[in-house]
Design an enzyme around this catalytic site. Structure first.
Site, mmCIF file in Angstrom:
data_model
loop_
_atom_site.group_PDB
_atom_site.id
_atom_site.type_symbol
_atom_site.label_atom_id
_atom_site.label_comp_id
_atom_site.label_asym_id
_atom_site.label_seq_id
_atom_site.Cartn_x
_atom_site.Cartn_y
_atom_site.Cartn_z
ATOM 1 N N TYR A 125 11.647 -87.688 -44.347
ATOM 2 C CA TYR A 125 12.031 -87.908 -43.034
ATOM 3 C C TYR A 125 10.934 -88.232 -41.822
ATOM 4 C CZ TYR A 125 15.012 -89.278 -39.394
ATOM 5 O OH TYR A 125 15.719 -90.074 -38.434
ATOM 6 N N GLU A 163 11.327 -93.725 -36.019
ATOM 7 C CA GLU A 163 12.090 -93.435 -36.958
ATOM 8 C C GLU A 163 11.064 -93.934 -38.736
ATOM 9 O OE1 GLU A 163 15.733 -94.647 -38.676
ATOM 10 O OE2 GLU A 163 16.722 -92.235 -38.443
#
Ligand code: GDP
Ligand code: MN
Length: 398
Positions: A109, A197
């Site tokens: 992530y 992101e």
């Protein structure tokens, strides 16, 4: 402002971030054709909507033939995709992105956000990619790496290397990881983003670092500096009421209730919504017309609020500090004379020249319900809404 995954990937690729081969399609036929152009025999088709959580909601499909691509996208086009981020109404699918499927060993992530406490761009990363950051912070908080970037020098290589080590990226891939981190940072900073992101960022089976997903959000107030970003806006993904407001320079958030609010100042707008709720009503929107409540702005605000079919009463709440109540009252009267509305209008004015303002409303001959305190205004709005909706005879040309 949000953009689509394929647009974010295109931007990030220009900043040196590696992304899979992909192509956009507007129809099932085009999607199958795009797959043939890409070559190979396994593809991922991905619904392009402004929301995450598509994988779990059926918006990301692995396909092994052109037929499968055709069928998978045929089931997507024109539908609304409902994910945990879209709300119950979902977001329309009008574009799909076809990518060559990638085999990977690990999911990471990677997020870049604006950290208001440190007033810095902050990198948030975790070795546990694939799930949402909220889930990671609930189940594996110790896996999260946080690092703030000193703006005077930007993201330095040593700092990027430290992050790479902390995530346990194999040393043979450190350089690729540094390139990815620096690319995201530069894209964020150069384009006035508020969020980047990549989830997941993967380590492929053939040892490459690749962004399988990408999400970018931009600072709406800086879009004028980035016309190439501004033109990526997709109104099909926005609440139509909010899109209309944004086009007219008004700060508007659509809500589910029946009492439309026209207020100057965001703090006052929130207090107004709270008071409406306290009085037993539900606000239909949050609308801040800003400091200079000119007649034109008031008129625009009325048109916007009335274009929401759920609105059954309108509460105007103005506090005039630098502004003047008589001037605002003039604006309300002009707006209502030019565009009569068929729902009760409650006006509460306070501040500079309030007496003159009240006189203008009284003299106008319009059926405006006046109130002097916010509580009184909210109660009158709720009462007027209840009485009016009982008649249930609203017919309006929008
Ligand atoms: P999101 O659910 O909206 O965040 O969409 P993603 O783009 O993140 O896709 C969801 C999941 O699909 C990812 O977490 C991956 O596990 C998987 N996925 C996406 N692209 C590929 C790919 O090329 N190959 C494989 N094997 N899985 C993929
Ligand atoms: Mn994702």
């Amino acid at each position: 402002m949000d953009i689509h995954e394929y647009q974010a990937k295109e931007i990030l690729a220009k900043f040196g971030v590696a992304v899979p081969q992909g192509a956009l399609a507007y129809s099932p036929e085009q999607a199958a054709y795009r797959a043939r152009e890409l070559g190979g025999n396994r593809w991922i088709v991905k619904a392009q909507v402004h929301a995450g959580g598509r994988g779990k909601a059926g918006g990301v499909k692995l396909c092994q033939s052109e037929h499968e691509i055709h069928d998978a996208t045929n089931a997507m086009f024109g539908r609304k995709l409902v994910t945990h981020q879209t709300g119950a109404e979902g977001k329309g699918i009008y574009r799909v992105y076809v990518e060559s499927a990638v085999d990977f060993d690990r999911e990471i992530y990677l997020g870049f956000v604006l950290d208001r406490t440190s007033q810095r761009i902050m990198i948030v990363a975790s070795s546990e990619g694939g799930m949402e950051i909220e889930e990671i912070s609930a189940t594996r908080p110790e896996s999260i790496v946080r690092s703030t970037v000193e703006p005077a020098v930007g993201l330095q290589e040593f700092q990027a290397r430290e992050i790479s080590y902390a995530l346990g990226v194999p040393t043979a891939l450190t350089q690729q990881m540094v390139r990815t981190l620096q690319g995201c940072y530069r894209a964020f900073r150069d384009l006035d983003a508020t969020m980047v992101e990549i989830n997941p960022l993967v380590i492929t089976s053939d040892n490459r670092i690749l962004a399988l997903d990408a999400k970018m959000t931009f600072d709406g107030n800086a879009l004028f500096r980035h016309p190439h970003v501004a033109e990526l806006r997709d109104k099909s993904q926005e609440d139509p009421r909010e899109a209309r407001a944004a086009d007219r320079g008004l700060a508007y958030i659509g809500l589910a209730g029946n009492i439309g609010c026209i207020v100057n100042g965001a703090g006052l707008a929130m207090a107004t919504m709270d008071t409406i709720k306290l009085a037993g009503g539900e606000p239909a929107n949050f609308l801040d017309i800003g400091g200079g409540a000119t007649p034109e702005r008031v008129a625009k605000a009325f048109r916007l609020v009335m274009s929401d079919e759920n609105v059954q009463a309108i509460l105007v709440n103005i506090f005039a500090g630098i502004n003047r109540c008589d001037w605002v009252a003039e604006g309300v009267v002009q707006a209502l004379k030019a565009n009569p509305v068929d729902v009760p209008v409650i006006v509460r004015l306070s501040g500079t020249n309030v007496e003159e303002g009240q006189k203008i409303l009284a003299r106008s001959g319009l059926p405006i319900i006046r109130a002097s305190t916010l509580m009184e205004a909210a109660e009158r709005a709720v009462t007027a809404w209840k009485n009016d909706s009982k008649q249930n005879t609203r017919m309006r040309a929008v």
